[in-house]
Design a protein around this motif. Structure first.
Motif, PDB file in Angstrom:
ATOM      1  N   ALA A 152       0.837  -1.210   0.000  1.00  0.00           N
ATOM      2  CA  ALA A 152       0.000   0.000   0.000  1.00  0.00           C
ATOM      3  C   ALA A 152       0.867   1.253   0.000  1.00  0.00           C
ATOM      4  CB  ALA A 152      -0.898   0.003   1.239  1.00  0.00           C
ATOM      5  N   GLY A 153       0.333   2.307  -0.549  1.00  0.00           N
ATOM      6  CA  GLY A 153       0.913   3.635  -0.386  1.00  0.00           C
ATOM      7  C   GLY A 153       2.169   3.946  -1.160  1.00  0.00           C
ATOM      8  N   ARG A 154       2.496   3.216  -2.175  1.00  0.00           N
ATOM      9  CA  ARG A 154       3.683   3.498  -2.982  1.00  0.00           C
ATOM     10  C   ARG A 154       3.257   3.749  -4.425  1.00  0.00           C
ATOM     11  NH1 ARG A 154       8.076   5.028  -0.576  1.00  0.00           N
ATOM     12  NH2 ARG A 154       6.847   5.281   1.253  1.00  0.00           N
ATOM     13  N   ALA A 155       4.065   4.481  -5.141  1.00  0.00           N
ATOM     14  CA  ALA A 155       3.793   4.739  -6.556  1.00  0.00           C
ATOM     15  C   ALA A 155       3.955   3.442  -7.356  1.00  0.00           C
ATOM     16  CB  ALA A 155       4.756   5.795  -7.083  1.00  0.00           C
ATOM     17  N   LYS A 156       3.177   3.310  -8.412  1.00  0.00           N
ATOM     18  CA  LYS A 156       3.253   2.114  -9.263  1.00  0.00           C
ATOM     19  C   LYS A 156       4.671   1.906  -9.799  1.00  0.00           C
ATOM     20  CE  LYS A 156      -1.169   0.996  -9.342  1.00  0.00           C
ATOM     21  NZ  LYS A 156      -1.629  -0.033  -8.473  1.00  0.00           N
ATOM     22  N   SER A 157       5.431   2.984  -9.932  1.00  0.00           N
ATOM     23  CA  SER A 157       6.796   2.877 -10.449  1.00  0.00           C
ATOM     24  C   SER A 157       7.722   2.135  -9.486  1.00  0.00           C
ATOM     25  CB  SER A 157       7.359   4.269 -10.749  1.00  0.00           C
ATOM     26  OG  SER A 157       7.404   5.036  -9.559  1.00  0.00           O
ATOM     27  N   ALA A 158       7.269   1.927  -8.246  1.00  0.00           N
ATOM     28  CA  ALA A 158       8.095   1.233  -7.253  1.00  0.00           C
ATOM     29  C   ALA A 158       7.961  -0.286  -7.342  1.00  0.00           C
ATOM     30  CB  ALA A 158       7.722   1.707  -5.844  1.00  0.00           C
ATOM     31  N   LEU A 159       7.157  -0.776  -8.269  1.00  0.00           N
ATOM     32  CA  LEU A 159       6.926  -2.217  -8.363  1.00  0.00           C
ATOM     33  C   LEU A 159       8.230  -2.988  -8.570  1.00  0.00           C
ATOM     34  CD1 LEU A 159       4.882  -4.523  -8.375  1.00  0.00           C
ATOM     35  CD2 LEU A 159       4.611  -4.167 -10.841  1.00  0.00           C
ATOM     36  N   HIS A 160       9.106  -2.501  -9.441  1.00  0.00           N
ATOM     37  CA  HIS A 160      10.364  -3.226  -9.680  1.00  0.00           C
ATOM     38  C   HIS A 160      11.241  -3.244  -8.422  1.00  0.00           C
ATOM     39  CE1 HIS A 160      11.922   0.846 -10.377  1.00  0.00           C
ATOM     40  NE2 HIS A 160      13.120   0.342 -10.182  1.00  0.00           N
ATOM     41  N   LYS A 161      11.160  -2.213  -7.610  1.00  0.00           N
ATOM     42  CA  LYS A 161      11.919  -2.196  -6.351  1.00  0.00           C
ATOM     43  C   LYS A 161      11.347  -3.196  -5.355  1.00  0.00           C
ATOM     44  CE  LYS A 161      13.332   2.564  -6.928  1.00  0.00           C
ATOM     45  NZ  LYS A 161      13.181   3.941  -6.471  1.00  0.00           N
ATOM     46  N   LEU A 162      10.029  -3.349  -5.352  1.00  0.00           N
ATOM     47  CA  LEU A 162       9.394  -4.347  -4.503  1.00  0.00           C
ATOM     48  C   LEU A 162       9.846  -5.746  -4.923  1.00  0.00           C
ATOM     49  CD1 LEU A 162       7.403  -5.276  -2.322  1.00  0.00           C
ATOM     50  CD2 LEU A 162       5.566  -5.039  -4.014  1.00  0.00           C
ATOM     51  N   VAL A 163       9.811  -6.015  -6.207  1.00  0.00           N
ATOM     52  CA  VAL A 163      10.248  -7.315  -6.722  1.00  0.00           C
ATOM     53  C   VAL A 163      11.717  -7.563  -6.346  1.00  0.00           C
ATOM     54  CG1 VAL A 163      10.712  -8.622  -8.834  1.00  0.00           C
ATOM     55  CG2 VAL A 163       8.544  -7.394  -8.578  1.00  0.00           C
ATOM     56  N   SER A 164      12.565  -6.568  -6.501  1.00  0.00           N
ATOM     57  CA  SER A 164      13.983  -6.719  -6.140  1.00  0.00           C
ATOM     58  C   SER A 164      14.158  -7.004  -4.656  1.00  0.00           C
ATOM     59  CB  SER A 164      14.766  -5.452  -6.507  1.00  0.00           C
ATOM     60  OG  SER A 164      14.808  -5.282  -7.887  1.00  0.00           O
ATOM     61  N   SER A 165      13.364  -6.352  -3.810  1.00  0.00           N
ATOM     62  CA  SER A 165      13.498  -6.581  -2.371  1.00  0.00           C
ATOM     63  C   SER A 165      13.037  -7.988  -1.990  1.00  0.00           C
ATOM     64  CB  SER A 165      12.755  -5.516  -1.562  1.00  0.00           C
ATOM     65  OG  SER A 165      11.364  -5.604  -1.743  1.00  0.00           O
ATOM     66  N   ILE A 166      12.024  -8.527  -2.671  1.00  0.00           N
ATOM     67  CA  ILE A 166      11.575  -9.899  -2.417  1.00  0.00           C
ATOM     68  C   ILE A 166      12.642 -10.878  -2.891  1.00  0.00           C
ATOM     69  CG2 ILE A 166       9.807 -11.635  -2.890  1.00  0.00           C
ATOM     70  CD1 ILE A 166       8.893  -9.176  -1.143  1.00  0.00           C
ATOM     71  N   ASP A 167      13.212 -10.624  -4.060  1.00  0.00           N
ATOM     72  CA  ASP A 167      14.309 -11.467  -4.543  1.00  0.00           C
ATOM     73  C   ASP A 167      15.480 -11.462  -3.555  1.00  0.00           C
ATOM     74  OD1 ASP A 167      13.074 -12.331  -6.860  1.00  0.00           O
ATOM     75  OD2 ASP A 167      13.968 -10.769  -8.131  1.00  0.00           O
ATOM     76  N   GLN A 168      15.783 -10.291  -2.997  1.00  0.00           N
ATOM     77  CA  GLN A 168      16.872 -10.182  -2.023  1.00  0.00           C
ATOM     78  C   GLN A 168      16.565 -11.003  -0.773  1.00  0.00           C
ATOM     79  OE1 GLN A 168      19.892  -8.410  -2.568  1.00  0.00           O
ATOM     80  NE2 GLN A 168      20.410  -9.730  -0.854  1.00  0.00           N
ATOM     81  N   ALA A 169      15.321 -10.973  -0.312  1.00  0.00           N
ATOM     82  CA  ALA A 169      14.933 -11.771   0.864  1.00  0.00           C
ATOM     83  C   ALA A 169      15.098 -13.259   0.578  1.00  0.00           C
ATOM     84  CB  ALA A 169      13.488 -11.455   1.261  1.00  0.00           C
ATOM     85  N   ILE A 170      14.691 -13.701  -0.602  1.00  0.00           N
ATOM     86  CA  ILE A 170      14.824 -15.113  -0.984  1.00  0.00           C
ATOM     87  C   ILE A 170      16.296 -15.508  -1.036  1.00  0.00           C
ATOM     88  CG2 ILE A 170      14.453 -16.765  -2.871  1.00  0.00           C
ATOM     89  CD1 ILE A 170      11.848 -15.145  -3.512  1.00  0.00           C
ATOM     90  N   GLU A 171      17.112 -14.648  -1.624  1.00  0.00           N
ATOM     91  CA  GLU A 171      18.552 -14.910  -1.720  1.00  0.00           C
ATOM     92  C   GLU A 171      19.206 -14.958  -0.335  1.00  0.00           C
ATOM     93  OE1 GLU A 171      22.294 -12.516  -3.572  1.00  0.00           O
ATOM     94  OE2 GLU A 171      20.531 -12.722  -4.876  1.00  0.00           O
ATOM     95  N   ASN A 172      18.840 -14.016   0.533  1.00  0.00           N
ATOM     96  CA  ASN A 172      19.405 -13.998   1.891  1.00  0.00           C
ATOM     97  C   ASN A 172      19.007 -15.241   2.679  1.00  0.00           C
ATOM     98  OD1 ASN A 172      20.569 -11.538   1.338  1.00  0.00           O
ATOM     99  ND2 ASN A 172      19.046 -10.343   2.447  1.00  0.00           N
ATOM    100  N   ASP A 173      17.763 -15.684   2.512  1.00  0.00           N
ATOM    101  CA  ASP A 173      17.311 -16.903   3.181  1.00  0.00           C
ATOM    102  C   ASP A 173      18.138 -18.102   2.736  1.00  0.00           C
ATOM    103  OD1 ASP A 173      15.365 -15.592   4.631  1.00  0.00           O
ATOM    104  OD2 ASP A 173      13.694 -16.280   3.389  1.00  0.00           O
ATOM    105  N   ALA A 174      18.358 -18.210   1.432  1.00  0.00           N
ATOM    106  CA  ALA A 174      19.137 -19.332   0.899  1.00  0.00           C
ATOM    107  C   ALA A 174      20.578 -19.304   1.442  1.00  0.00           C
ATOM    108  CB  ALA A 174      19.129 -19.296  -0.626  1.00  0.00           C
ATOM    109  N   LYS A 175      21.187 -18.123   1.464  1.00  0.00           N
ATOM    110  CA  LYS A 175      22.555 -17.999   1.985  1.00  0.00           C
ATOM    111  C   LYS A 175      22.623 -18.418   3.447  1.00  0.00           C
ATOM    112  CE  LYS A 175      24.338 -14.272  -0.891  1.00  0.00           C
ATOM    113  NZ  LYS A 175      24.690 -12.845  -0.916  1.00  0.00           N
ATOM    114  N   LYS A 176      21.638 -17.970   4.220  1.00  0.00           N
ATOM    115  CA  LYS A 176      21.591 -18.286   5.644  1.00  0.00           C
ATOM    116  C   LYS A 176      21.507 -19.794   5.876  1.00  0.00           C
ATOM    117  CE  LYS A 176      19.326 -15.112   8.101  1.00  0.00           C
ATOM    118  NZ  LYS A 176      18.187 -14.438   8.746  1.00  0.00           N
ATOM    119  N   LYS A 177      20.808 -20.494   4.975  1.00  0.00           N
ATOM    120  CA  LYS A 177      20.618 -21.940   5.102  1.00  0.00           C
ATOM    121  C   LYS A 177      21.685 -22.738   4.354  1.00  0.00           C
ATOM    122  CE  LYS A 177      15.654 -21.296   5.469  1.00  0.00           C
ATOM    123  NZ  LYS A 177      14.386 -21.325   4.740  1.00  0.00           N
ATOM    124  N   GLY A 178      22.605 -22.024   3.661  1.00  0.00           N
ATOM    125  CA  GLY A 178      23.650 -22.696   2.898  1.00  0.00           C
ATOM    126  C   GLY A 178      23.128 -23.402   1.658  1.00  0.00           C
TER     127      GLY A 178
END
Length: 190
Positions: A152-178
């Protein structure tokens, strides 16, 4: 077909450190030293939506509540900032009826530290904001589920940043678990 989990994100505060003409806001009156991101997760958004609409109808038909200014406005909907404390209390009581398999809440609090903002986020409020989003999603996404994420509350142009932040969370989770980065199904909307 995998079960879909729905995530709804909203914030309290703002990610700004500077005002107009790059005027530093830190330490000035009205500066918000924290940015809080909250997220609700549910496997059944339609049931949740139906229950919220029923609560809204109940409040609108109750003379104790429907005379409150915010409630009496056309197109009124629940909003923590503008609702009367009695309405907020009623909504929190409503939320308490759900068990953790139906509704989960998670929040992250970002302290607005100028040194970290300059060093890690390149003086960019959007980088600060979406770094917090990435932390909010760590260990939340399951390879066995599909995920629909609404911000909520963000400009539509921020969608790619949202996707990048989710990808970063997935990547960090994988690194944490090896592990190698996992293939997790998700879609994002703003």
């Amino acid at each position: 077909m995998p079960e879909t989990h729905y995530f709804f994100i909203d914030e309290c505060g703002d990610p700004e450190f500077y005002g107009k003409r790059k005027k530093l806001l830190v330490g000035t009156e009205g500066f918000q030293p924290l940015l809080i991101l909250g997220m609700v997760e549910t496997p059944n958004r339609k049931t949740l939506q139906k229950a919220i609409l029923e609560l809204k109808a109940e409040i609108l038909s109750d003379p104790l509540y429907n005379t409150i200014y915010s409630v009496s406005q056309p197109d009124w909907y629940f909003h923590a900032r503008t609702d009367h404390s009695d309405i907020r209390h009623r909504f929190f009581q409503f939320l308490r009826q759900f068990n953790p398999s139906e509704l989960r809440f998670r929040a992250i609090i970002g302290r607005k530290d100028l040194g970290i903002f300059n060093r890690k986020h390149n003086n960019n409020p959007s980088e600060f904001y979406f770094d917090l989003v990435s932390h909010l999603f760590q260990e939340r996404l399951n390879p066995g589920h599909s995920h629909s994420i609404y911000l909520a509350g963000r400009a539509k142009s921020a969608l790619h940043k949202l996707v990048s932040s989710i990808d970063q969370a997935i990547e960090n989770d994988a690194k944490k678990k090896g592990l190698e980065k996992q293939d997790i199904q998700y879609n994002c909307s703003i």
